[in-house]
Scaffold this active site. Sequence first.
Site, short mmCIF file in Angstrom:
data_model
loop_
_atom_site.label_atom_id
_atom_site.label_comp_id
_atom_site.label_asym_id
_atom_site.label_seq_id
_atom_site.Cartn_x
_atom_site.Cartn_y
_atom_site.Cartn_z
N LYS A 116 0.81 -1.22 0.00
CA LYS A 116 0.00 0.00 0.00
C LYS A 116 0.85 1.27 0.00
O LYS A 116 0.49 2.28 -0.61
CB LYS A 116 -0.94 -0.02 1.20
CG LYS A 116 -2.04 -1.07 1.13
CD LYS A 116 -2.93 -1.01 2.35
CE LYS A 116 -4.12 -1.94 2.22
NZ LYS A 116 -3.75 -3.36 2.14
N GLU A 200 -2.56 6.22 8.16
CA GLU A 200 -3.20 7.29 7.41
C GLU A 200 -4.29 7.94 8.23
O GLU A 200 -4.82 7.36 9.18
CB GLU A 200 -3.74 6.78 6.07
CG GLU A 200 -4.83 5.75 6.18
CD GLU A 200 -5.24 5.20 4.82
OE1 GLU A 200 -4.43 5.26 3.88
OE2 GLU A 200 -6.37 4.70 4.71
N HIS A 235 -14.00 -3.17 9.01
CA HIS A 235 -13.34 -2.94 7.72
C HIS A 235 -13.62 -4.04 6.70
O HIS A 235 -13.00 -4.07 5.65
CB HIS A 235 -11.83 -2.78 7.91
CG HIS A 235 -11.46 -1.72 8.89
ND1 HIS A 235 -11.69 -0.38 8.68
CD2 HIS A 235 -10.91 -1.81 10.13
CE1 HIS A 235 -11.28 0.31 9.72
NE2 HIS A 235 -10.81 -0.52 10.62
N ARG A 297 -7.08 -8.11 -8.79
CA ARG A 297 -7.81 -9.38 -8.94
C ARG A 297 -9.28 -9.07 -9.13
O ARG A 297 -9.69 -7.91 -9.08
CB ARG A 297 -7.62 -10.25 -7.69
CG ARG A 297 -8.00 -9.51 -6.40
CD ARG A 297 -8.03 -10.41 -5.20
NE ARG A 297 -8.12 -9.69 -3.95
CZ ARG A 297 -9.22 -9.16 -3.43
NH1 ARG A 297 -10.35 -9.24 -4.10
NH2 ARG A 297 -9.21 -8.55 -2.25
#
Length: 612
Positions: A116, A200, A235, A297
């Site tokens: 990421k 973040e 999440h 994907r």
Amino acid sequence: MIQSLLIANRGEIACRIIRTAREMGIRTVAVYSDADAKALHVREADEAVHIGPSPARESYLVGEKIIAAAKATGAEAIHPGYGFLSENAEFAQAVIDAGLVWVGPKPSSITAMGLKDAAKALMADAGVPVTPGYMGANQDPAFLAQQAAEIGYPVLIKAVAGGGGKGMRKVDCAADFADALASCQREAAASFGNAHVLIEKYILTPRHIEVQVFGDTHGNVVHLFERDCSLQRRHQKVIEEAPAPGMDDATRQQLCAAAVRAAKAVDYVGAGTIEFIADASEGLRADRIWFMEMNTRLQVEHPVTEEITGVDLVEWQLRVASGEPLPLTQDDLAIDGWAMEARLYAEDPAKGFLPSTGPLELFQLPDHIGRVDTGVQEGAEVSPFYDPMIAKLIAHGEDREAARETLSEMLEDSAVWPVKTNAAFLIRALDHPDFVAGAVDTGLIGRDGEAMTAAPEPSAAALTNAAMAMVPRSLQAGFRLNAPDVRSAPFLLDGKRVDVALHGPGTDEPAPAMLVAEAGAVWQLTPWRVEGGAGGAASDGAILSPMPGKIIAVAVAAGEPVTKGQKLLTLEAMKMEHSLIAPFDGVVAELNATPGAQVQVEALLARIEAAG
């Protein structure tokens, strides 16, 4: 065109790929572990190969076994599905090096988007807006805590190699950072073999918007519009829809253009998803939508895109992998109506969403409306080794409300037993006023989840109908002689006493027990027995393992005082961490848990004695 295909996956997605391959005349090869020897995907494929023991790390995650199976069966290509090895660049390269066709993006694209932090830097260079945060190599806990403080709480800790909601923790204050970081790193290391994280800024009114992109080997890249996946728990996506509520044409155009730029920046081939986080405090605005990550994907939620575009994304994958250009241009693609998808999980929302395992003695999903994608059927076994998702229910309608109503009806018509599912929870989520209004953010379930997760109860009418199938006609007749044809009697509903109103003639062949199915939930009604009326209390202080798993952390010691709600230990099962907590204030009178130990369901891990 590819003539033979090995599917390096299991369950619902393997069955989904087999379905399209069969329609295209492609021979399919399944692989399976010990736990999946009788699985639906094994029976539906033209050929199947055993690849090892039940744990995924010894079967579905062993690339060498999968490539060997492809060669042994003469398969030309390997489709990885999602999860497992689908975003493993080394495996993709090994498939190519073995002379096989990889149905997926180039290994270099997977590598570029796999971490990421590196992906965010790459996207920033490509002119794609990214979320503020720290993406560096320094993983010292004190340094990361300092970075979090500078970013400003709340923050989100995310595994750089993560996905599927794993290796991710929201932290609201500095005091919680160290524990959240350690837990996140453990889960990331266990799931992805990489404990590195990024930090973040956590958006306070976040919407999760993603764009389906598709590229071919001829330099063409298109988008197939956006999906909204904002309804999440821990999440993990719960309900997805397309298009996104409140998305205007101008914002959609800018967002999708950014997604295409992102895909072109890594020379992308095949199906991929660019995920964005939106600050929806003032609605959806292009200047408040930032890149989060790319999934290289096919996504779990790809059916909602298929439903609004009329495209079979698996067919596109197979055609592109065969060297063909994209079947449609951007101008050929348009949005038709609205689609929603609900993920049906084998879990018990009333017990903290603990996964539910065992045989599917009853497994009935609607076949008269909507679309159902599943990898199990009645009589199958839900094992503790894999993700607990057992089906996806997909609805399409002329508009959002029509899709929502159809999806709710599909869930209400589902019946699964004795394995518990989240169907009733999903129905309540669909009926939540904010969801109905399209005003959903990723924190909705966290705020209002208690009402959605309460254990459902059958209606009096449903109980009466079931009970009357258990009452002999002769018994009922006696009560109709000198009294109204209504009375009540005790029964056991899932082992707990319930008084049920009786009326009607009864039956000549009374059933020994009945299943009561209503609004997505199923209960068992049995005759009242005195010896069955006093089940063991849940408040006796015994801390039992809710499922087979591995103890990864013990936070208390024998003899130590504890308070109600205090975390006692952490169990890893079905690819997730589960915290077991003290049921009341007391003392740890017995402790049988040690880190690293494998435990079986209902094993006594600890016992708490109430404070005097």
